[in-house]
Design a protein around this motif. Structure first.
Motif, PDB file in Angstrom:
ATOM      1  N   HIS A  76       0.867  -1.190   0.000  1.00 22.19           N
ATOM      2  CA  HIS A  76       0.000   0.000   0.000  1.00 22.19           C
ATOM      3  C   HIS A  76       0.898   1.231   0.000  1.00 22.19           C
ATOM      4  O   HIS A  76       1.710   1.415   0.915  1.00 22.19           O
ATOM      5  CB  HIS A  76      -0.887   0.019   1.247  1.00 22.19           C
ATOM      6  CG  HIS A  76      -1.842  -1.129   1.340  1.00 22.19           C
ATOM      7  ND1 HIS A  76      -3.201  -0.989   1.135  1.00 22.19           N
ATOM      8  CD2 HIS A  76      -1.646  -2.448   1.620  1.00 22.19           C
ATOM      9  CE1 HIS A  76      -3.791  -2.160   1.286  1.00 22.19           C
ATOM     10  NE2 HIS A  76      -2.868  -3.061   1.590  1.00 22.19           N
ATOM     11  N   SER A  94      -0.577  -2.545  -4.622  1.00 24.02           N
ATOM     12  CA  SER A  94      -1.941  -3.062  -4.733  1.00 24.02           C
ATOM     13  C   SER A  94      -2.952  -1.941  -4.530  1.00 24.02           C
ATOM     14  O   SER A  94      -4.068  -2.010  -5.046  1.00 24.02           O
ATOM     15  CB  SER A  94      -2.185  -4.144  -3.677  1.00 24.02           C
ATOM     16  OG  SER A  94      -1.357  -5.258  -3.888  1.00 24.02           O
ATOM     17  N   ALA A  95      -2.546  -0.931  -3.738  1.00 22.45           N
ATOM     18  CA  ALA A  95      -3.443   0.190  -3.457  1.00 22.45           C
ATOM     19  C   ALA A  95      -2.624   1.455  -3.252  1.00 22.45           C
ATOM     20  O   ALA A  95      -1.519   1.409  -2.693  1.00 22.45           O
ATOM     21  CB  ALA A  95      -4.284  -0.086  -2.212  1.00 22.45           C
ATOM     22  N   HIS A  97      -3.136   5.177  -1.536  1.00 22.13           N
ATOM     23  CA  HIS A  97      -4.051   5.822  -0.593  1.00 22.13           C
ATOM     24  C   HIS A  97      -4.002   7.345  -0.656  1.00 22.13           C
ATOM     25  O   HIS A  97      -4.664   7.995   0.152  1.00 22.13           O
ATOM     26  CB  HIS A  97      -3.705   5.384   0.835  1.00 22.13           C
ATOM     27  CG  HIS A  97      -3.997   3.946   1.130  1.00 22.13           C
ATOM     28  ND1 HIS A  97      -4.888   3.546   2.111  1.00 22.13           N
ATOM     29  CD2 HIS A  97      -3.529   2.802   0.572  1.00 22.13           C
ATOM     30  CE1 HIS A  97      -4.929   2.221   2.152  1.00 22.13           C
ATOM     31  NE2 HIS A  97      -4.116   1.751   1.227  1.00 22.13           N
ATOM     32  N   SER A 114      -5.549  -2.778 -13.305  1.00 22.70           N
ATOM     33  CA  SER A 114      -6.282  -1.974 -12.340  1.00 22.70           C
ATOM     34  C   SER A 114      -5.524  -1.888 -11.020  1.00 22.70           C
ATOM     35  O   SER A 114      -4.813  -2.820 -10.640  1.00 22.70           O
ATOM     36  CB  SER A 114      -7.671  -2.564 -12.084  1.00 22.70           C
ATOM     37  OG  SER A 114      -8.484  -2.429 -13.223  1.00 22.70           O
ATOM     38  N   ASP A 116      -6.235  -0.338  -6.865  1.00 25.59           N
ATOM     39  CA  ASP A 116      -7.156   0.291  -5.925  1.00 25.59           C
ATOM     40  C   ASP A 116      -6.639   1.668  -5.536  1.00 25.59           C
ATOM     41  O   ASP A 116      -5.427   1.840  -5.324  1.00 25.59           O
ATOM     42  CB  ASP A 116      -7.292  -0.554  -4.654  1.00 25.59           C
ATOM     43  CG  ASP A 116      -8.079  -1.835  -4.886  1.00 25.59           C
ATOM     44  OD1 ASP A 116      -8.701  -1.973  -5.952  1.00 25.59           O
ATOM     45  OD2 ASP A 116      -8.065  -2.703  -3.989  1.00 25.59           O
ATOM     46  N   ARG A 151      -9.627   1.749  -9.499  1.00 31.91           N
ATOM     47  CA  ARG A 151     -10.783   1.213  -8.783  1.00 31.91           C
ATOM     48  C   ARG A 151     -10.915   1.979  -7.477  1.00 31.91           C
ATOM     49  O   ARG A 151     -10.148   1.789  -6.549  1.00 31.91           O
ATOM     50  CB  ARG A 151     -10.581  -0.287  -8.531  1.00 31.91           C
ATOM     51  CG  ARG A 151     -11.768  -1.007  -7.948  1.00 31.91           C
ATOM     52  CD  ARG A 151     -11.586  -2.516  -8.019  1.00 31.91           C
ATOM     53  NE  ARG A 151     -10.253  -2.935  -7.576  1.00 31.91           N
ATOM     54  CZ  ARG A 151      -9.367  -3.562  -8.341  1.00 31.91           C
ATOM     55  NH1 ARG A 151      -9.641  -3.852  -9.598  1.00 31.91           N
ATOM     56  NH2 ARG A 151      -8.191  -3.920  -7.847  1.00 31.91           N
ATOM     57  N   ARG A 153     -11.815   2.965  -3.928  1.00 31.96           N
ATOM     58  CA  ARG A 153     -12.209   2.249  -2.720  1.00 31.96           C
ATOM     59  C   ARG A 153     -12.902   3.148  -1.706  1.00 31.96           C
ATOM     60  O   ARG A 153     -13.722   2.681  -0.919  1.00 31.96           O
ATOM     61  CB  ARG A 153     -10.970   1.624  -2.064  1.00 31.96           C
ATOM     62  CG  ARG A 153     -10.304   0.541  -2.885  1.00 31.96           C
ATOM     63  CD  ARG A 153     -11.185  -0.688  -3.039  1.00 31.96           C
ATOM     64  NE  ARG A 153     -11.534  -1.276  -1.761  1.00 31.96           N
ATOM     65  CZ  ARG A 153     -10.815  -2.220  -1.149  1.00 31.96           C
ATOM     66  NH1 ARG A 153      -9.718  -2.685  -1.722  1.00 31.96           N
ATOM     67  NH2 ARG A 153     -11.207  -2.719   0.003  1.00 31.96           N
ATOM     68  N   ALA A 187     -17.851   2.520  -3.079  1.00 30.09           N
ATOM     69  CA  ALA A 187     -16.597   3.100  -2.579  1.00 30.09           C
ATOM     70  C   ALA A 187     -16.767   3.602  -1.147  1.00 30.09           C
ATOM     71  O   ALA A 187     -16.633   4.793  -0.849  1.00 30.09           O
ATOM     72  CB  ALA A 187     -16.143   4.233  -3.499  1.00 30.09           C
ATOM     73  N   ASP A 189     -15.061   2.499   1.643  1.00 33.90           N
ATOM     74  CA  ASP A 189     -13.953   2.253   2.565  1.00 33.90           C
ATOM     75  C   ASP A 189     -13.368   3.559   3.093  1.00 33.90           C
ATOM     76  O   ASP A 189     -13.370   4.592   2.408  1.00 33.90           O
ATOM     77  CB  ASP A 189     -12.846   1.448   1.878  1.00 33.90           C
ATOM     78  CG  ASP A 189     -13.239  -0.001   1.674  1.00 33.90           C
ATOM     79  OD1 ASP A 189     -14.263  -0.427   2.250  1.00 33.90           O
ATOM     80  OD2 ASP A 189     -12.522  -0.715   0.958  1.00 33.90           O
TER      81      ASP A 189
END
Length: 223
Positions: A76, A94-95, A97, A114, A116, A151, A153, A187, A189
């Motif tokens: 992340h 993977s993500a 923030h 894609s 996150d 994508r 979140r 979305a 989260d």
């Protein structure tokens, strides 16, 4: 305390806070932030069952991700991100923030894969801090939703230092309800809460916690 003991303690506190808030602990993802710590510590965390690891700096994250490529990890990226580094971060993260401006959204878009993303909100009046202003959220969320390969979140924020954390996190939850969910109902989260305020974050609906020193101990001193 050992790394294992600190991790066990934080996991227990997360579970306790979730139950106190009437939530399932399974709905909270613990991201262990390992800034300035060696890759060997990340490997130790994996041996203790950690799968989600956070990094603030691209160069350090890139090196660790390459060194630990054989491990089952989700990286992340949680720090401020320069647009020119966006495509490199996509290769291992993977993500992400910390999406906070249209130029970064455009740099992250991809027709091939894609990733996150969380849109970061600035809860202060300081423009030097990362995050979009609340008034900018709607257009930025729409930009993310229109970008291929992203994508959405939900929202990410850091509590201001000069006010209680829980009311600040409540503002993030309210912004998500009012601005994000009408545009993207999935979305929902919230990436909020760090070592000093994760219990308050859980009480306000945090789904992702970014916890460093409470688990890893003090960061090594950099010369």
């Amino acid at each position: 305390m050992s790394l294992a003991s600190r991790l066990e303690l934080v996991r227990a506190e997360i579970a306790d806070a979730a139950v106190e808030a009437g939530r399932s602990p399974d709905g909270v993802t613990l991201i262990v932030v390992t800034k300035f710590h060696p890759a060997s510590l990340v490997a130790d965390l994996v041996a203790l069952g950690v799968r989600d690891v956070g990094e603030n700096r691209h160069q350090e994250a890139q090196q660790k991700a390459a060194e630990l490529a054989g491990l089952d990890l989700r990286w992340h990226f949680v720090g401020q991100l320069q647009s020119k580094k966006a495509r490199q971060v996509r290769r291992y993260a993977s993500a992400i923030h910390s999406v906070d401006r249209a130029a970064l959204v455009d740099a992250l878009r991809s027709e091939e894969a894609s990733v996150d993303v969380f849109v970061q909100v600035n809860l202060t009046d300081d423009p030097e801090r990362g995050g979009a202003r609340p008034a900018e959220l709607g257009p930025l969320v729409e930009r993310v939703l229109d970008a291929p390969g992203l994508r959405l979140r939900g929202l990410m924020a850091v509590a201001p230092l000069d006010e209680p954390a829980r009311p600040a996190f409540a503002r993030v939850r309210e912004l998500c309800d009012r601005v994000v969910l009408p545009l993207a109902p999935e979305a929902s989260d919230l990436s909020i809460g760090m070592s000093q305020d994760f219990r308050e974050a859980i009480a306000e609906g945090a789904t992702h916690l970014r916890i460093g020193t409470a688990i890893t101990g003090n960061r090594p001193v950099r010369g």
